[in-house]
Design a protein around this motif. Structure first.
Motif, PDB file in Angstrom:
ATOM      1  N   ALA A 109      -1.085  -1.773   1.503  1.00 27.45           N
ATOM      2  CA  ALA A 109      -1.422  -2.288   0.156  1.00 27.45           C
ATOM      3  C   ALA A 109      -0.105  -3.553  -0.177  1.00 27.45           C
ATOM      4  CB  ALA A 109      -1.219  -1.604  -0.958  1.00 27.45           C
TER       5      ALA A 109
ATOM      6  N   ALA B  45      -0.512   3.959   3.090  1.00 25.21           N
ATOM      7  CA  ALA B  45      -1.589   3.103   2.311  1.00 25.21           C
ATOM      8  C   ALA B  45      -0.658   2.375   1.163  1.00 25.21           C
ATOM      9  CB  ALA B  45      -2.188   4.354   1.171  1.00 25.21           C
ATOM     10  N   GLN B  46       0.533   2.656   0.944  1.00 21.52           N
ATOM     11  CA  GLN B  46       1.373   2.007   0.001  1.00 21.52           C
ATOM     12  C   GLN B  46       1.815   0.744   1.074  1.00 21.52           C
ATOM     13  OE1 GLN B  46       4.539   4.250  -2.284  1.00 21.52           O
ATOM     14  NE2 GLN B  46       3.373   6.055  -1.373  1.00 21.52           N
TER      15      GLN B  46
ATOM     16  N   VAL C 241      -8.989  -1.742   0.541  1.00 12.06           N
ATOM     17  CA  VAL C 241      -8.203  -2.545   1.262  1.00 12.06           C
ATOM     18  C   VAL C 241      -8.994  -3.387   2.110  1.00 12.06           C
ATOM     19  CG1 VAL C 241      -6.062  -2.992   2.620  1.00 12.06           C
ATOM     20  CG2 VAL C 241      -6.192  -1.362   0.827  1.00 12.06           C
TER      21      VAL C 241
END
Length: 185
Positions: free
Chosen positions: A134, A130-131, A161
């Motif tokens: 992003a 997820a990081q 996102v």
């Protein structure tokens, strides 16, 4: 320049981790495992969060199991040959070779890793991925979709996102598992 690949087994309803139990059938058979091994052999750097690393460190010694079939031995040797970076604020030490701990995920450092790499990299685990998503770092998404709907857990894709992807490869296996590879636009 290497590509950053996010790949995991996911339920039919999009969960990379089930709230209760496992993600269902499909990934455990030899055909699928051999395909995954062949697909990820070019990957030479693995980015993990602590929990995913603790799951994957099994491959450090899997080749030594007395009844390990050839496809398991090959996957273990390929994993051992790669560099592993574990992002964790709590992990004290690692139990595999070619492994280091980073205390925080730094998108610019990963961008540099990609730019300087002659091989592909992977990011594994929905939280760490997820990081990377992003930060716009993920180039490809490899989904191994099981035959189960699990109803909850950690999603493969993070909430909030927007991604526009191109389907570049797909394959269905006799076990019912479906592989889909997408490229970021």
């Amino acid at each position: 320049m290497g590509k950053l690949i996010y790949s995991m087994i996911t339920s039919l309803d999009g969960y990379a981790e089930a709230a209760e139990g496992d993600l269902g059938r499909g990934a455990e058979d030899e055909e699928v495992h051999t395909f995954i091994g062949d697909l990820f052999r070019p990957v030479r750097t693995f980015l993990y969060g602590r929990r995913m690393y603790e799951t994957m460190v099994f491959w450090e010694t899997a080749h030594a199991e007395p009844d390990a079939p050839p496809h398991i031995v090959q996957y273990a040797r390929d994993w051992q040959a790669g560099e592993k970076i574990v992002y964790s604020t709590t992990l004290e030490s690692v139990s595999s070779d070619r492994t280091r701990i980073e205390r925080a995920f730094d998108p610019e450092a990963v961008r540099t890793l990609k730019a300087e790499s002659e091989h592909d990299l992977s990011v594994d685990g929905p939280n760490l991925a997820a990081q990377a998503i992003a930060a716009g770092l993920v180039d490809e998404y490899h989904l191994f979709i099981t035959t189960s709907v699990v109803g909850g857990g950690k999603r493969f894709f993070p909430d909030g996102v927007r991604l526009d992807l191109d389907l570049v490869e797909e394959r269905a296996f006799a076990s019912g598992l479906v592989y889909a590879r997408y490229r970021a636009r």
